[in-house]
Design a protein around this motif. Structure first.
Motif, PDB file in Angstrom:
ATOM      1  N   TRP A 172      13.407  59.978  26.355  1.00  0.00           N
ATOM      2  CA  TRP A 172      14.377  59.419  25.406  1.00  0.00           C
ATOM      3  C   TRP A 172      14.645  57.987  25.819  1.00  0.00           C
ATOM      4  CZ3 TRP A 172      15.802  60.761  20.816  1.00  0.00           C
ATOM      5  CH2 TRP A 172      16.982  60.287  20.252  1.00  0.00           C
ATOM      6  N   TYR A 218      25.068  63.488  15.486  1.00  0.00           N
ATOM      7  CA  TYR A 218      23.870  63.231  16.281  1.00  0.00           C
ATOM      8  C   TYR A 218      24.213  62.323  17.460  1.00  0.00           C
ATOM      9  CZ  TYR A 218      20.843  64.983  12.469  1.00  0.00           C
ATOM     10  OH  TYR A 218      20.216  65.744  11.518  1.00  0.00           O
ATOM     11  N   ILE A 257      22.968  56.940  10.649  1.00  0.00           N
ATOM     12  CA  ILE A 257      22.794  57.989  11.652  1.00  0.00           C
ATOM     13  C   ILE A 257      24.061  58.834  11.675  1.00  0.00           C
ATOM     14  CG2 ILE A 257      22.462  58.480  14.102  1.00  0.00           C
ATOM     15  CD1 ILE A 257      21.003  55.797  14.342  1.00  0.00           C
ATOM     16  N   ASN A 295      16.383  54.907  23.925  1.00  0.00           N
ATOM     17  CA  ASN A 295      17.047  54.049  22.939  1.00  0.00           C
ATOM     18  C   ASN A 295      18.537  54.056  23.256  1.00  0.00           C
ATOM     19  OD1 ASN A 295      18.603  55.963  20.914  1.00  0.00           O
ATOM     20  ND2 ASN A 295      16.623  56.944  21.331  1.00  0.00           N
ATOM     21  N   VAL A 325      14.622  53.463  15.342  1.00  0.00           N
ATOM     22  CA  VAL A 325      15.977  53.020  15.024  1.00  0.00           C
ATOM     23  C   VAL A 325      15.984  51.524  14.721  1.00  0.00           C
ATOM     24  CG1 VAL A 325      17.132  54.805  16.388  1.00  0.00           C
ATOM     25  CG2 VAL A 325      16.480  52.672  17.472  1.00  0.00           C
ATOM     26  N   ALA A 355      21.034  54.262  20.779  1.00  0.00           N
ATOM     27  CA  ALA A 355      21.722  54.544  19.524  1.00  0.00           C
ATOM     28  C   ALA A 355      23.163  54.971  19.745  1.00  0.00           C
ATOM     29  CB  ALA A 355      20.963  55.621  18.742  1.00  0.00           C
ATOM     30  N   PHE A 370      19.030  54.346  11.312  1.00  0.00           N
ATOM     31  CA  PHE A 370      17.639  54.748  11.395  1.00  0.00           C
ATOM     32  C   PHE A 370      16.772  53.574  10.949  1.00  0.00           C
ATOM     33  CE2 PHE A 370      19.297  59.236  10.860  1.00  0.00           C
ATOM     34  CZ  PHE A 370      18.928  59.646  12.135  1.00  0.00           C
ATOM     35  N   PHE A 423      15.024  61.190  14.646  1.00  0.00           N
ATOM     36  CA  PHE A 423      14.806  59.896  15.285  1.00  0.00           C
ATOM     37  C   PHE A 423      13.332  59.537  15.435  1.00  0.00           C
ATOM     38  CE2 PHE A 423      19.229  60.244  16.349  1.00  0.00           C
ATOM     39  CZ  PHE A 423      19.660  58.945  16.590  1.00  0.00           C
ATOM     40  N   SER A 433      12.349  55.409  19.301  1.00  0.00           N
ATOM     41  CA  SER A 433      13.430  56.144  19.958  1.00  0.00           C
ATOM     42  C   SER A 433      12.990  56.745  21.285  1.00  0.00           C
ATOM     43  CB  SER A 433      13.937  57.268  19.053  1.00  0.00           C
ATOM     44  OG  SER A 433      12.888  58.188  18.770  1.00  0.00           O
TER      45      SER A 433
END
Length: 311
Positions: free
Chosen positions: A217, A262, A258, A219, A150, A221, A252, A146, A205
């Motif tokens: 962290w 993950y 992705i 994001n 993203v 996603a 990504f 990441f 990210s």
């Protein structure tokens, strides 16, 4: 509580019977002051002050210097007052996974305040996760994958369709207002023949807190990826629409997919480091939106939690 017992938001309890005046007095006399205390503690819970819908504005005016509209917000909400909204209107039997509010956007609120108007019948806690611990909990492989950021994709219908309309998302019926908002955000957008709008945005990210410098962290996603919804829901969506036409999706930054594993790791480990804040009528929770991610536990019976945001 979860298995994370080394940190929890600071609880500030009423001492003199509660009421809006006592709450405002406590806020004004906090040591080292509201701003510094919030950065230090990441989250503050005000309990026993008996905040009512009638006194909520007075409390929010003190906690949130400049309340923001939920423009470009992706989750379904109802506006109930002066930039006060219902928390995400998502079926009560589901968990809402951890996220920092609007981390997919070019700008995000620095603070969130939650207010419990109706105590949940059962469950319904708001879990909060230290976003730096969430980052540390991820495998090196995931963090490295990441590192380039993203790409968020929104397909916003024109009033009829799956997900949110562009009118609800941007709180306007004028295309020119939408284009003015998106200009300068780094997003690319396309109006389609059916009146819908497609928006693509590349975002990092992780981010660093402007005061502490800690990397977190940052994001969404796992919330924008079908795998984060669970196998059954993802399969139902796949049967209705191709992935690229979903109301929201994520890749990504270079456009590559992705991996689902993950996504589930991100979702599950965010919840694993979370601490639950249980609700009673009149409670307020104030969080730093960079230092803490938040979510929602499933609940039974009634539950009404309102949210407001500030820059």
């Amino acid at each position: 509580m979860t298995n994370t017992e080394t940190w929890a938001p600071l609880e500030i309890k009423a001492a003199d019977g509660g009421g809006a005046d006592e709450l405002l007095a406590r806020i004004d006399t906090l040591d080292p002051g509201l701003d510094d205390l919030l950065v230090r503690e990441k989250g503050l819970v005000f309990r026993g002050f008996g905040v009512t819908p009638e006194t909520l504005d007075k409390a929010l005016d003190r906690l949130l210097p400049h309340r923001l509209a939920y423009v470009h917000g992706n989750s379904p909400r109802t506006k109930v007052g002066g930039n006060v909204y219902t928390s995400t209107e998502y079926p009560q039997e589901y968990t809402i996974s951890m996220h920092n509010e609007m981390s997919y956007a070019h700008a995000w609120p620095t603070r969130l305040a939650f207010y419990c108007e109706v105590t949940p019948g059962g469950g319904g806690a708001t879990p909060v996760s230290d976003a730096a611990r969430w980052l540390a909990a991820l495998d090196d492989e995931v963090r490295e994958a990441f590192a380039g950021g993203v790409r968020y994709v929104q397909n916003l219908h024109d009033g009829f369709g799956l997900g949110k309309s562009w009118q609800d998302t941007f709180e306007t019926k004028e295309r020119a207002d939408v284009e003015e908002f998106l200009t300068g955000t780094g997003a690319e957008w396309t109006w389609r023949r059916d009146g819908s709008l497609r928006v693509e945005s590349v975002r990092p990210s992780t981010t660093r807190h402007p005061v502490t410098g800690v990397e977190v962290w940052f994001n969404q996603a796992d919330q924008w990826h079908p795998a984060g919804l669970g196998d059954d829901t993802a399969a139902e969506l796949a049967a209705i629409l191709p992935e690229d036409e979903l109301p929201q999706m994520v890749k990504f930054a270079d456009g590559s997919p992705i991996p689902a594993e993950y996504v589930t790791q991100i979702r599950d480990r965010g919840l694993a480091v979370a601490v639950d804040v249980d609700w009673r009528r009149g409670d307020l929770l104030l969080i730093d939106n960079v230092l803490l991610a938040h979510g929602r536990r499933p609940f039974t019976g009634d539950r009404r939690v309102l949210v407001a945001m500030s820059d």
